[in-house]
Scaffold this motif. Sequence first.
Motif, PDB file in Angstrom:
ATOM      1  N   ARG A  69      19.471 114.073  31.578  1.00  0.00           N
ATOM      2  CA  ARG A  69      19.587 114.923  30.354  1.00  0.00           C
ATOM      3  C   ARG A  69      20.095 115.706  30.123  1.00  0.00           C
ATOM      4  N   GLN A 111      25.594 113.437  16.783  1.00  0.00           N
ATOM      5  CA  GLN A 111      24.494 112.368  16.016  1.00  0.00           C
ATOM      6  C   GLN A 111      25.778 112.311  14.458  1.00  0.00           C
ATOM      7  N   LEU A 146      18.137 106.772  25.610  1.00  0.00           N
ATOM      8  CA  LEU A 146      17.161 107.158  24.627  1.00  0.00           C
ATOM      9  C   LEU A 146      16.773 105.990  24.548  1.00  0.00           C
ATOM     10  N   ILE A 168      14.036 123.906  27.725  1.00  0.00           N
ATOM     11  CA  ILE A 168      13.244 123.551  28.228  1.00  0.00           C
ATOM     12  C   ILE A 168      14.325 123.069  29.252  1.00  0.00           C
ATOM     13  N   HIS A 169      15.454 123.697  29.536  1.00  0.00           N
ATOM     14  CA  HIS A 169      15.805 123.541  31.271  1.00  0.00           C
ATOM     15  C   HIS A 169      15.874 124.517  31.936  1.00  0.00           C
ATOM     16  N   ARG A 186      25.910 122.216  20.340  1.00  0.00           N
ATOM     17  CA  ARG A 186      24.662 122.101  20.804  1.00  0.00           C
ATOM     18  C   ARG A 186      24.208 121.020  22.164  1.00  0.00           C
ATOM     19  N   GLN A 217      14.982 114.923  21.502  1.00  0.00           N
ATOM     20  CA  GLN A 217      14.433 114.161  22.894  1.00  0.00           C
ATOM     21  C   GLN A 217      15.809 114.053  24.564  1.00  0.00           C
ATOM     22  N   ALA A 218      16.772 113.374  23.392  1.00  0.00           N
ATOM     23  CA  ALA A 218      18.255 113.703  24.302  1.00  0.00           C
ATOM     24  C   ALA A 218      18.136 114.961  25.161  1.00  0.00           C
ATOM     25  N   TYR A 219      18.328 115.797  23.969  1.00  0.00           N
ATOM     26  CA  TYR A 219      18.245 117.216  25.401  1.00  0.00           C
ATOM     27  C   TYR A 219      16.937 117.237  25.703  1.00  0.00           C
ATOM     28  N   GLY A 220      15.944 116.787  26.557  1.00  0.00           N
ATOM     29  CA  GLY A 220      15.543 116.808  27.444  1.00  0.00           C
ATOM     30  C   GLY A 220      13.617 117.211  26.818  1.00  0.00           C
ATOM     31  N   ALA A 221      13.068 117.562  25.850  1.00  0.00           N
ATOM     32  CA  ALA A 221      12.339 118.226  24.910  1.00  0.00           C
ATOM     33  C   ALA A 221      10.943 117.332  25.196  1.00  0.00           C
ATOM     34  N   GLU A 269      14.996 112.779  17.400  1.00  0.00           N
ATOM     35  CA  GLU A 269      15.773 112.240  18.148  1.00  0.00           C
ATOM     36  C   GLU A 269      16.872 113.095  19.145  1.00  0.00           C
ATOM     37  N   ALA A 270      17.286 113.903  18.744  1.00  0.00           N
ATOM     38  CA  ALA A 270      17.841 115.308  19.318  1.00  0.00           C
ATOM     39  C   ALA A 270      17.592 115.633  20.346  1.00  0.00           C
TER      40      ALA A 270
END
Lengths: 466, 330
Positions: free
Chosen positions: B94, B101, B67, B124-125, B173, A360-364, A357-358
């Motif tokens: 995102r 969490q 999400l 990723i970005h 992060r 996904q939250a940063y866009g993976a 989930e983490a």
Amino acid sequence: MGWLSMSSSKHSRGFKGVLQEVLSYKSAVLGVLILVFLIVLSIYTIVTIPLPEAINAWRSSEMWTKNPRNAQPEWIEVFIGKRLPRTITVSLANAEVSRRLLGDGRIAASWVAYFNYDYDDFPSELIVFFNSSYSEKPVVDIYWLRPDGEEFLVKKHTLRRPDDRLYLSNDLGLELRLSGLFESKVGGKPNFMVTVEKGLFAEYSLDPRVLKGRYGIRFETILNENDVFDAELVVYGSVYGLAGTDHLRRPLIIGLLWGTPIAMSFGLTTAILTTVLNLIIGTVSGWYLGKVDTVIQRIVEINAILPFLPILILLTTFYKIDLVVILVSVIVLNIFSLGIKGTRILVMQIKSYPYIEAAQAYGASNGRLILFYVIPKILPPVVPGMISAVPGFVFLEAGLSYLGLGDPFLPTWGKIISDAQSNGAFYKGLYYWVLEPAFMLILTAIAFALIGMALEKIVNPKLKEL
Amino acid sequence: MSSDGKLLELEDLKKWFEIRRGFLSSKVYYVKAVDGVTFSLDEGKAVSLVGESGSGKTTLGKTIIRLYEPNGGRILFQGKDVTHIKANDLKWYRRMTGLVQQDPFGAFASHFTIFRSLEEPLLIHNAVESKEKRAERVFKVLEEVRLTPVEDFAYKYPHMLSGGQLQRVAIARAIILEPKLIIADEPVSMLDASVRIEILTLLRRLQERLRLSVIYITHDLATTRFFSEWALIMYAGHVMEKASTQEVLRNPLHPYTKALLTATPDPNPENRNRFKEVPPGEPPALVNPPICCRFSPRCPLAFDKCFKEEPPEFEATSGHWVKCWLYERS
Ligand SMILES: Nc1ncnc2c1ncn2[C@@H]1O[C@H](COP(=O)(O)OP(=O)(O)OP(=O)(O)O)[C@@H](O)[C@H]1O
Ligand code: SF4
Ligand SMILES: [Mg+2]
């Protein structure tokens, strides 16, 4: 969550660490040693006998005419306790030559070539290879000179072609004459069948004993002016090299050596590809769920009840069989296996972990998540199974070859066993023919099984107590 | 809609979970976990989201950062409608948002080093062009969360760090892409009491320094005073009360908030203002809830209307909203 958290620290060890741990098991050390040996053997084979050469050699009948047929390996002597004959080639290169000019311009020539024979057993076969050119077919008288001074005419032979061959062993007339000669010398019927080889090489006694010493063969003929005469006697032994020969006189060592890289690469490729593909299919199924999952699950269920071997046999009868076709069919028939269900459940579990989930939250993206976040987690536990599956595929290839469904060109272990079986190896007592490839198969199987078992214990520590 | 300093605006946001009951049954039920939430958050400000377990705080947080796909209402981010954006727009969103969490031990892939975990968002970005710059950024952000010397932490695996250290990495992060909004979902509830304050202080300091907007989800009313400008009280998928944190703590209006804050003589000063499971009773099931005030089954002040109609949000005093019929102006 159990094994995931347990094995969480394991991921950090890297290849070196895993190897160290594997080697802490004695059985695995043996497995690794065997594997290293097989790998070295494969590399040696590929380097010293390039594949086209090997295929050519394996399919050629001409190349091996001067090898004995169905000869045992040389080391068999250790068990028999006798010196068994090697193949001796007697050429006229160092022969004593005498020529006499006849009145009509022709030449009466004779060649005597000597060789030592001091083995404890008789040769398996005798062939004279001629290599002449002539204007008129010459008649050749062949005399046999024994160490005891005895000398007699073996055969009066008219050459049929320049490269004529004289199969002395198959000459029934000669056998009868030798038998008669033997009886008159011994003064009774000997206790054995006087074959051509025994007639020529045995002591004159009632029991078959080799007369050791210097033998000679003399060729006498009359040649025209420009004729050339050359001949070669091959005294075939009953042992050959490290692995012996088969019914086509081919050295088994070629098949045994080349069988190693073929079996290893076939086994490893199929095991790795089926495992990885199943892993990916299971992961996709468990990750995306929905329609994709439903379709995959149905395919798995249908696949589970399809008969694998009959389909493979059917396929191989329809298509030109080579190793690649077999490889692809084996892989295709082995993916969508029931193991996918386990992977799928594991992936569904991993998908619900916070770290996914983490990410996904940063866009993976899904692809990245599957590739870098899920697969590395579920790969380690399937590696032992993958290694342990190698022997199964090696045996499968051998089994298919045995059924005549193998690659017709490549020399493989299964093919050797198949040849041995169809030529009655066991019936004829030619055990080496089957035992050698079988030994290689078992050696390979043991190597992978031992390593697989050790890896299993590392990945699943609970098994350590067993 | 103009966004005068407003970073995030929620309008009647809804997140319903679809569930099917029974085998082969085609009847669909909804768990109305977030059922019509409206509020806005200024840039660089923090809001606390308080409520008991199951009230929909996490669901709201995850819906805000997409999400979860909202079932209704709108999310505006910097005035831009992000409710149903896809692909590249979503990827941009995102990047603009971050998540911390609750469980630091589960928040990291065990096969990644801390360095790799922090590098992932950058990769990723494609946020930083070179490898060296990426490493620089990772080290800088580790410094930012006071995990120094950074080399000692960067190449460790998650299982080698304590919960508090991991939560610092999680914060690192969340901010490494320089987002505007962070959702911190009970970031200290799984940590030792001794490190809670440190982590919250760190978060607060970063929030102020980087001008971040933070949605701080918590059970613990005491920490809201210390942490946030605004407070939302959630109950059964609804926001019952919203006002400045000071106002909510000093002058609670909604019967539910009051119940939460009832001053019981607690010998331990640390437990004063602490969330308490009063009044008795369970929150209503969120599967197809009846149309009424959702607190009515437990409300000591409930009257006829409460059982028949859902109250809208009334502005009791300026900037202080309450979802309760008691504050209807007649
Ligand atoms: N994926 C889901 N599918 C179905 N129902 C869900 C799902 N996620 C949450 N719910 C339900 O939605 C409601 C709100 O859950 P949520 O996790 O948002 O509460 P919370 O306020 O964060 O609680 P806690 O304080 O325990 O974290 C609960 O009734 C929960 O059972
Ligand atoms: S609306 Fe009625 S039931 Fe709901 S909180 Fe207010 S008084 Fe209580
Ligand atoms: Mg929650």
